[in-house]
Design a protein around this motif. Sequence first.
Motif, mmCIF file in Angstrom:
data_model
loop_
_atom_site.group_PDB
_atom_site.id
_atom_site.type_symbol
_atom_site.label_atom_id
_atom_site.label_comp_id
_atom_site.label_asym_id
_atom_site.label_seq_id
_atom_site.Cartn_x
_atom_site.Cartn_y
_atom_site.Cartn_z
ATOM 1 N N TYR A 54 0.834 -1.197 0.000
ATOM 2 C CA TYR A 54 0.000 0.000 0.000
ATOM 3 C C TYR A 54 0.872 1.252 0.000
ATOM 4 C CZ TYR A 54 -3.261 -3.614 1.509
ATOM 5 O OH TYR A 54 -3.993 -4.771 1.591
ATOM 6 N N MET A 55 1.775 1.311 0.983
ATOM 7 C CA MET A 55 2.694 2.444 1.038
ATOM 8 C C MET A 55 3.623 2.452 -0.170
ATOM 9 S SD MET A 55 6.149 3.064 1.839
ATOM 10 C CE MET A 55 6.659 1.786 2.961
ATOM 11 N N GLY A 56 3.923 1.249 -0.699
ATOM 12 C CA GLY A 56 4.831 1.144 -1.829
ATOM 13 C C GLY A 56 4.329 1.878 -3.060
ATOM 14 N N CYS A 57 3.020 1.847 -3.298
ATOM 15 C CA CYS A 57 2.464 2.565 -4.451
ATOM 16 C C CYS A 57 2.753 4.060 -4.344
ATOM 17 C CB CYS A 57 0.957 2.326 -4.543
ATOM 18 S SG CYS A 57 0.492 0.640 -5.012
ATOM 19 N N ILE A 58 2.631 4.596 -3.135
ATOM 20 C CA ILE A 58 2.914 6.010 -2.933
ATOM 21 C C ILE A 58 4.413 6.280 -3.048
ATOM 22 C CG2 ILE A 58 2.846 7.886 -1.244
ATOM 23 C CD1 ILE A 58 0.212 6.830 -0.267
ATOM 24 N N ALA A 59 5.232 5.390 -2.496
ATOM 25 C CA ALA A 59 6.686 5.578 -2.544
ATOM 26 C C ALA A 59 7.195 5.588 -3.979
ATOM 27 C CB ALA A 59 7.378 4.477 -1.743
ATOM 28 N N VAL A 60 6.650 4.715 -4.814
ATOM 29 C CA VAL A 60 7.064 4.682 -6.221
ATOM 30 C C VAL A 60 6.724 6.010 -6.903
ATOM 31 C CG1 VAL A 60 6.565 3.646 -8.471
ATOM 32 C CG2 VAL A 60 6.974 2.179 -6.492
ATOM 33 N N GLY A 61 5.525 6.523 -6.648
ATOM 34 C CA GLY A 61 5.165 7.824 -7.205
ATOM 35 C C GLY A 61 6.009 8.948 -6.627
ATOM 36 N N PHE A 181 2.680 -1.430 -11.059
ATOM 37 C CA PHE A 181 2.908 0.023 -11.040
ATOM 38 C C PHE A 181 4.402 0.328 -11.046
ATOM 39 C CE2 PHE A 181 2.780 4.154 -8.520
ATOM 40 C CZ PHE A 181 2.426 4.926 -9.617
ATOM 41 N N ALA A 182 5.178 -0.451 -10.274
ATOM 42 C CA ALA A 182 6.626 -0.251 -10.229
ATOM 43 C C ALA A 182 7.261 -0.520 -11.590
ATOM 44 C CB ALA A 182 7.251 -1.147 -9.166
ATOM 45 N N VAL A 183 6.827 -1.580 -12.263
ATOM 46 C CA VAL A 183 7.387 -1.918 -13.587
ATOM 47 C C VAL A 183 7.086 -0.804 -14.586
ATOM 48 C CG1 VAL A 183 7.185 -3.480 -15.555
ATOM 49 C CG2 VAL A 183 7.349 -4.413 -13.234
ATOM 50 N N VAL A 184 5.845 -0.341 -14.607
ATOM 51 C CA VAL A 184 5.458 0.728 -15.538
ATOM 52 C C VAL A 184 6.261 1.998 -15.262
ATOM 53 C CG1 VAL A 184 3.575 2.249 -16.262
ATOM 54 C CG2 VAL A 184 3.142 -0.195 -15.907
ATOM 55 N N CYS A 185 6.407 2.348 -13.982
ATOM 56 C CA CYS A 185 7.154 3.558 -13.621
ATOM 57 C C CYS A 185 8.636 3.413 -13.955
ATOM 58 C CB CYS A 185 6.966 3.865 -12.140
ATOM 59 S SG CYS A 185 5.310 4.477 -11.734
ATOM 60 N N LEU A 226 2.473 10.817 -8.919
ATOM 61 C CA LEU A 226 2.345 10.538 -7.484
ATOM 62 C C LEU A 226 0.876 10.469 -7.089
ATOM 63 C CD1 LEU A 226 3.279 10.203 -4.581
ATOM 64 C CD2 LEU A 226 3.651 12.687 -4.477
ATOM 65 N N GLY A 227 0.065 11.374 -7.637
ATOM 66 C CA GLY A 227 -1.366 11.338 -7.347
ATOM 67 C C GLY A 227 -1.989 10.022 -7.753
ATOM 68 N N PHE A 228 -1.564 9.483 -8.904
ATOM 69 C CA PHE A 228 -2.085 8.180 -9.331
ATOM 70 C C PHE A 228 -1.656 7.084 -8.362
ATOM 71 C CE2 PHE A 228 -1.990 4.252 -11.860
ATOM 72 C CZ PHE A 228 -3.295 4.242 -12.336
ATOM 73 N N GLY A 229 -0.427 7.159 -7.846
ATOM 74 C CA GLY A 229 0.023 6.189 -6.841
ATOM 75 C C GLY A 229 -0.808 6.278 -5.571
ATOM 76 N N VAL A 230 -1.179 7.506 -5.185
ATOM 77 C CA VAL A 230 -2.048 7.698 -4.014
ATOM 78 C C VAL A 230 -3.404 7.059 -4.261
ATOM 79 C CG1 VAL A 230 -3.269 9.415 -2.621
ATOM 80 C CG2 VAL A 230 -0.867 9.778 -3.232
ATOM 81 N N PHE A 231 -3.931 7.230 -5.463
ATOM 82 C CA PHE A 231 -5.212 6.602 -5.821
ATOM 83 C C PHE A 231 -5.138 5.082 -5.680
ATOM 84 C CE2 PHE A 231 -6.872 4.272 -9.586
ATOM 85 C CZ PHE A 231 -8.191 4.156 -9.184
ATOM 86 N N LEU A 232 -4.064 4.461 -6.165
ATOM 87 C CA LEU A 232 -3.927 3.006 -6.047
ATOM 88 C C LEU A 232 -3.902 2.580 -4.593
ATOM 89 C CD1 LEU A 232 -1.265 2.242 -8.827
ATOM 90 C CD2 LEU A 232 -3.744 1.899 -8.940
#
Length: 324
Positions: A54-61, A181-185, A226-232
């Motif tokens: 969960y936090m990882g999605c935000i960290a990647v963004g 998400f990490a792969v795409v980023c 980053l906003g998209f990562g927050v959404f995920l």
Amino acid sequence: MPAKVSLKDRISNFNIEKYGPFVALTVLLLIMLVLQPEFFKINNVVNVLKQVSYMGCIAVGMTFVIITGGIDLSVGSMAAMTGGLMLVTTNHFKGSVPSIILALVAGCALAVACGWAVGTLTTKGRIAPFIVTLGTGAIYRSVVLQAANGGEFRGATDTYPVIGQGSFLGIPYAIFVFLVFAVVCHIILNNTRLGRYMYAVGSNEDVARYSAIKTDRIKIIAYMILGFGVFLMALMFSSRINAVSSSNFGAGLELDAIAAVVIGGTSMKGGRGWIWGTVIGVIILGVVSSMLNWLNVSAYLQGAVKGLVIIAAVLVQRGRGETK
């Protein structure tokens, strides 16, 4: 014949910012292997990965934002507002499939729009990111508290929780979302012109501007990612617990996300960093938290440990930078 490279030279040339996180994770895993071999049971490993995803999605963004020289302290409050909106939407339309789709669209639009607003204020308004995101974070949290009357948003359907509580081959969907998400980023950052421009803006914004790079646009896009990562994160976690607390949801995510990015080798000065380093940083934080729990360290002290880890990571980066 090529000159032999001494061990001392090999050590001095070791890229600690890039490979240091892997070494740190290896050391932590070896310690856990000695202290708590039970940690490596499949169920426990999956649970740790699920917790950090969960936090990882935000960290990647957040990696994009920090590489371009910015920072965002509003992500926790933004996640609460986004999750609350999605729950309200699904409840209003009785949890039908169209309502779930509408909720996803609304949540994604809100989070990305918040990222756009922050990016615009920092670039066009020439306000320090620290100040902007401190203010917007307070606004987001106040909106959520007012909308929930200080309580919580609770799901009233059985459809929405399927997203966060489901799994494939025993692996929760949240882990797949984080990794995809990490792969795409990673591809965006390393294989596209946008990624190269982000590095250029973070390294030297003036030079990037003189090179005809639209620096303001690049920074705004970083905040939108980053906003998209927050959404995920908001989607996966709010659907997992089928609720959003107006006061606690997302609290402290800023510290964890920034810690993961810094531990992963991304420079707080901008211009250097990589996605897989952040992923390793996220896993390191998960292993550290698990280790502290195994050792019965008070939950009140675990935040102090994370703070020390951040300081240590920045000191390592600074020391490495001075020796180059």
